[in-house]
Design a protein around this motif. Structure first.
Motif, PDB file in Angstrom:
ATOM      1  N   VAL A  74     -28.930   4.518 -37.799  1.00  0.00           N
ATOM      2  CA  VAL A  74     -28.677   3.075 -37.894  1.00  0.00           C
ATOM      3  C   VAL A  74     -27.401   2.650 -37.166  1.00  0.00           C
ATOM      4  CG1 VAL A  74     -27.624   3.348 -40.196  1.00  0.00           C
ATOM      5  CG2 VAL A  74     -28.506   1.151 -39.528  1.00  0.00           C
ATOM      6  N   ASN A  98     -33.144   5.493 -42.688  1.00  0.00           N
ATOM      7  CA  ASN A  98     -32.149   6.274 -43.445  1.00  0.00           C
ATOM      8  C   ASN A  98     -31.688   5.615 -44.742  1.00  0.00           C
ATOM      9  OD1 ASN A  98     -32.063   8.076 -41.374  1.00  0.00           O
ATOM     10  ND2 ASN A  98     -30.267   7.174 -40.395  1.00  0.00           N
ATOM     11  N   ARG A 234     -18.843   5.557 -42.172  1.00  0.00           N
ATOM     12  CA  ARG A 234     -18.206   6.145 -40.995  1.00  0.00           C
ATOM     13  C   ARG A 234     -16.775   6.554 -41.361  1.00  0.00           C
ATOM     14  NH1 ARG A 234     -22.463   6.843 -39.414  1.00  0.00           N
ATOM     15  NH2 ARG A 234     -23.450   6.218 -37.459  1.00  0.00           N
ATOM     16  N   HIS A 281     -21.742  15.026 -43.371  1.00  0.00           N
ATOM     17  CA  HIS A 281     -22.514  13.888 -42.820  1.00  0.00           C
ATOM     18  C   HIS A 281     -24.023  14.118 -43.012  1.00  0.00           C
ATOM     19  CE1 HIS A 281     -22.364  10.492 -39.578  1.00  0.00           C
ATOM     20  NE2 HIS A 281     -23.381  10.323 -40.401  1.00  0.00           N
TER      21      HIS A 281
HETATM   22  C1  MLT Z   1     -26.742   6.869 -39.142  1.00  0.00           C
HETATM   23  O1  MLT Z   1     -25.973   6.197 -38.482  1.00  0.00           O
HETATM   24  O2  MLT Z   1     -27.945   6.623 -39.166  1.00  0.00           O
HETATM   25  C2  MLT Z   1     -26.261   7.990 -39.973  1.00  0.00           C
HETATM   26  O3  MLT Z   1     -24.910   8.172 -39.887  1.00  0.00           O
HETATM   27  C3  MLT Z   1     -27.029   9.231 -39.788  1.00  0.00           C
HETATM   28  C4  MLT Z   1     -26.841   9.940 -38.523  1.00  0.00           C
HETATM   29  O4  MLT Z   1     -26.207   9.451 -37.611  1.00  0.00           O
HETATM   30  O5  MLT Z   1     -27.362  11.054 -38.405  1.00  0.00           O
END
Ligand code: MLT
Length: 323
Positions: A74, A98, A234, A281
């Protein structure tokens, strides 16, 4: 090679891409920007990334045949969208896939902090039976402040509602008239008021110029002594040195960080705290989320490559010949 994948991105839909395209998957390529740039400049039409590949202007300036960048996730803060715009390259992403997984991880971390589950597990497995060392706290009755009431923030809020918490939210773009705000009894408030009134702060903002280091020495001082902090958004939204200071000064009773300023992180003071949970993460890393993310992304990449408009795009739906 038509399609280049520069991180560990798997799924049935990636396999089906191979029926029509020459697909190269290099799971560690994100660590080698010069090689990435060389490969992208060699006729690649689509680049598929997650959050680790930095798709910057030097890579895009070299990308003579690139029509589409697919971001499996995302947040697209790792992609230089302005440079993509100049070259007419479509940036696709997956705004929905997600949401549930990240919201569920947020709740897991919150409950794990309140009930000290990671430390209780380590102690019990080492043969100890220290029941009162792990006296915890209930989530019920607490006030939770959600920073960022987008899709994930809302999914967290609706799950928290079932636990009987009071909800504050800071989000400049959400209107008090939104149905979910009334339904869950969320009090929309300034950052200051949200921090001052909450027992637990959960971060769900995108990383932008405005949100970088939003939680710093000054804003931590506004928080209730003994608060908990959860960040599944983040790393750069929260100054890590300020988290350490807030833990030392007991402004924070605990913190759970799934995201870091640098990923993989350098070992820091944070690792030394018993009341800090660190995960690598993994918010979006469930089998279900990956299947949703990869299938919708592959659909859009194929759409752009075959001249049809993408459905989930950041800038524009179709490739534009620069000129
Ligand atoms: C995202 O931005 O969707 C999440 O942080 C997941 C990812 O980047 O793997």
């Amino acid at each position: 090679m038509d399609i280049l994948i520069s991180e560990d991105i798997r799924g049935k839909s990636i396999d089906s891409l191979r029926e029509h395209y020459d697909v190269g998957v290099f799971t560690d390529l994100w660590k080698q920007p010069a090689e990435l740039s060389r490969l992208v400049g060699n006729g690649v039409k689509a680049l598929i990334v997650r959050n680790q590949t930095k798709v910057n202007s030097s890579i895009l300036d070299n990308a003579a045949s690139l029509k589409v960048i697919g971001r499996a996730g995302v947040g697209y803060d790792n992609i230089d969208v302005e440079s993509a715009n100049r070259k007419g390259i479509v940036v696709c992403y997956t705004p929905d896939g997600n949401t549930v997984s990240t919201a569920e991880l947020t709740l897991s971390l919150m409950l794990a902090l309140l009930r000290k589950i990671p430390n209780a597990d380590i102690a019990t497995k080492s043969g100890k039976w220290e029941r009162f060392k792990f006296l915890g706290n209930e989530l019920s009755g607490k006030t939770v402040g959600i920073l960022g009431l987008g899709k994930i923030g809302k999914a967290v809020a609706s799950r928290l509602h079932a636990f009987g918490v009071q909800l504050y939210a800071y989000d400049k773009f959400v209107q008090p008239g939104e149905e979910i705000v009334a339904k869950l009894g969320i009090e929309l408030a300034s950052l200051e008021k949200t921090l001052t009134n909450s027992d637990i702060i959960s971060v769900h903002l995108p990383l932008t110029k405005e949100t970088r280091h939003l939680l710093n020495d000054n804003t931590f001082k506004l928080m209730k002594p003994g608060s908990l902090l959860i960040n599944t958004a983040r790393g750069e939204i929260v100054e890590e040195s300020s988290v350490v200071k807030a833990l030392q000064e007991n402004i924070l009773k605990g913190a759970a960080l799934d995201v870091r300023v640098q990923e993989p992180p350098v070992v820091s003071e944070l690792e030394k705290f018993e009341n800090v949970i660190l995960t690598p993460h993994v918010g979006a890393l469930t089998e279900e989320a990956q299947e949703k993310v990869v299938s919708t992304l592959v659909r859009d990449v194929e759409f752009v490559l075959s001249g049809r408009p993408a459905l989930n795009y950041v800038n524009f739906p179709s490739y534009r010949v620069p000129g």
